[in-house]
Write a protein that holds these residues in place. Structure first.
Motif, PDB file in Angstrom:
ATOM      1  N   LYS A 267      22.807   9.038  20.523  1.00 23.26           N
ATOM      2  CA  LYS A 267      21.354   8.998  20.710  1.00 23.26           C
ATOM      3  C   LYS A 267      20.983   8.571  22.131  1.00 23.26           C
ATOM      4  N   GLU A 271      18.603  10.344  24.812  1.00 21.19           N
ATOM      5  CA  GLU A 271      17.390   9.623  25.218  1.00 21.19           C
ATOM      6  C   GLU A 271      17.355   9.351  26.720  1.00 21.19           C
ATOM      7  N   LEU A 295      13.128  10.769  23.084  1.00 22.45           N
ATOM      8  CA  LEU A 295      13.514  11.568  24.238  1.00 22.45           C
ATOM      9  C   LEU A 295      12.569  11.262  25.398  1.00 22.45           C
ATOM     10  N   SER A 296      13.136  10.842  26.523  1.00 23.38           N
ATOM     11  CA  SER A 296      12.289  10.428  27.654  1.00 23.38           C
ATOM     12  C   SER A 296      12.167  11.507  28.714  1.00 23.38           C
TER      13      SER A 296
END
Length: 539
Positions: A267, A271, A295-296
């Protein structure tokens, strides 16, 4: 004197049209209204495989289509027979599998009149229409070939999926001079991403310092695994796969991070990416931590269905076929190092260390044993059972279209009949179905079909005397269990009753037992009584 043109029945017209379309196999359970189709297929090049329930016939068609990438036919009788297939068609619909379902219907003159005709439903077509991507009824002999061609095209058109055609019994039984039209293949559209969309996607990837590729089942359906691998190499980007995308990128590649979507390292990789290229995945709940994945960076989503863009995350949508669009990106991206192999290795090593710290040697050992027993290109089909949940996250898949898993709908009973279908798609390839005892009870009768047709499939029954995963959920939620323990048959004796070789084994002897089973001609069963546990997501 010229000979009169020999009339054919509507059933024979169905068979001739399927043959012209290139249908290879039809799975079926006979029913009185559809007998004219069976008569038409007698002597046809389309191989007919009679299973014992319509549910299993649908799952077998799914397994054939998933493995081959080509449509498979399931033939249904009116009313109850047709309805039994709905769970299988739900799986095909949610996993975008091209299954062509053809059902008989009551006579045209009685439709909608409610006169109690045998197998009559108030509206059979309406029972299927919300589930499949295309549903029609033939109203004349002339429409039969036209609608079959349309059905075939719709099943294949991205995003692929199941279709349904019903044909009234009077049309099937009556004679007609209609012939299948000349047929030279179906052109499948590739979608129409704009030049700006494609250019913007390439720009984002070229500017990215920490890109990640995320491959779903659409990569497998479009046959885009080579393009994906080359794009990953050029971008030097780690590649994650969803459960349904396993095999789209080989697990032993240095850029692979696997599909352990619940693991913290997996993850965090997604991310922290400045660009995620999600290809052929709808970004569903099971692979996004129930939509909690944060999610950035920018998300580029390649999908054949534009309506999915933005359904879960804000995305830069690029609509079209995965293979065509990845091929286009290959002409636009710039090759440069980005430390992708090191980033991928760090994820794999962190997950492996976390699993090693848990008391799960039995479960991990079973996956290793199965991987060693099944050749690199061997096909494995997994049911909804504890070992399959392990496999979804941690079983290494090394070739495309070799991992069948019913996460589309999450249904029990899938793996064994799907494996039978897969064995017909790839008859020279070893096939293993991994099932729990509860799920296998949906299809034990297909041991007879497997023996009857000489299908080379091994079924591994992991037997914990009930619904093991539900035991865990109940204990976690309510502190005790109820209604999850099952009285089971003697699975080895049951297989022997069907004339199928079988043996009971232990976890220590599983490898040799599978080797002996694969050496058999036709089906074989291996029974493994054991209790398994889920793992705890690693940190």
């Amino acid at each position: 004197m010229a000979q009169a043109v020999k009339a054919r029945t509507g059933g024979r017209l169905v068979a001739a049209t399927l043959e012209a379309l290139g249908a290879e196999v039809a799975f079926w359970v006979p029913g009185i209204h559809a007998l004219a189709i069976w008569d038409g297929l007698r002597g046809s090049s389309v191989r007919t495989i009679g299973l014992r329930t319509e549910l299993n016939a649908g799952f077998a068609a799914d397994g054939f289509a998933r493995t081959s990438g080509r449509p498979a036919v399931v033939l249904l009788s009116t009313g109850p027979g047709a309805l039994v297939s709905l769970a299988a068609l739900m799986e095909a619909a949610t996993a975008y599998v091209p299954v062509v379902a053809i059902a008989s219907q009551i006579p045209r003159e009685l439709l909608g009149r409610g006169r109690g005709y045998l197998h009559e439903l108030p509206d059979q077509l309406a029972s299927f229409a919300p589930l499949v991507k295309w549903a029609r009824r033939a109203k004349s002999h002339a429409e039969i070939p036209e609608l079959l061609i349309e059905a075939w095209a719709n099943a294949l058109a991205p995003p692929s999926g199941p279709v349904f055609l019903e044909i009234p019994v009077d049309l099937l039984q009556d004679e007609t001079t209609v012939e299948p039209p000349p047929f030279s293949g179906i052109a499948v559209g590739k979608g129409g991403a704009t030049a700006d969309d494609r250019a913007n996607a390439a720009r984002l990837l070229n500017e990215a310092e920490r890109p990640v590729l995320w491959a779903g089942g659409g990569v497998l359906r479009s046959g885009a695994w080579l393009e994906l691998a080359e794009l990953a190499r050029r971008l030097d980007a780690p590649v994650a796969t969803t459960y349904m995308g396993k095999g789209a990128f080989r697990a032993d590649h240095p850029l692979s991070v696997g599909s352990g979507c619940d693991e913290a390292a997996f993850k965090e990789l997604l991310e922290s990416a400045d660009v995620v290229l999600a290809v052929g995945t709808e970004l569903g709940a099971e692979t996004t931590a129930q939509y909690r994945l944060a999610l950035s960076g920018a998300v580029i989503q390649i999908d054949a269905a534009s309506e999915r863009f933005g359904a879960t995350y804000p995305v830069q949508g690029v609509v079209g076929d995965a293979r065509a669009l990845l091929d286009d990106l290959l002409t636009r991206v710039q090759e440069r190092p980005r430390g992708g192999a090191e980033r991928a290795a760090a994820v794999r090593e962190r997950i492996a260390a976390g699993l090693a710290n848990q008391d799960r040697e039995l479960e991990r050992g079973l996956l290793e044993t199965i991987r060693a027993a099944v050749p690199r290109d061997g096909i494995t089909a997994w049911d909804m059972t504890i070992l399959a949940y392990w496999a979804g996250a941690h079983f290494p898949v090394l070739e495309p279209r070799t991992f069948l898993y019913p996460l589309g709908s999450g249904t029990l009973g899938y793996a064994w009949p799907a494996a039978l279908g897969a064995s017909l798609a790839e008859p020279d390839t070893p096939v293993l179905a991994v099932v729990g005892d509860g799920g296998f009870l949906y299809g034990t009768q297909e041991l007879a079909a497997a023996r009857q047709y000489g299908m080379d499939v091994v079924v591994l029954v992991v037997d914990d005397g009930g619904y093991g995963i539900l035991r865990e959920y109940q204990r976690d939620s309510f502190g005790e269990t109820t209604a999850v323990d099952l009285e089971e048959p003697d699975f080895v004796a049951l297989a022997h009753a069907y004339g199928v070789p079988a043996e009971r084994t232990t976890s220590d002897d599983l490898g040799p037992a599978l080797e002996r089973a694969f050496a058999q001609d036709g089906p074989a069963l291996v029974h493994l009584p054991t209790f398994l546990r889920m793992w705890t997501p690693t940190e």
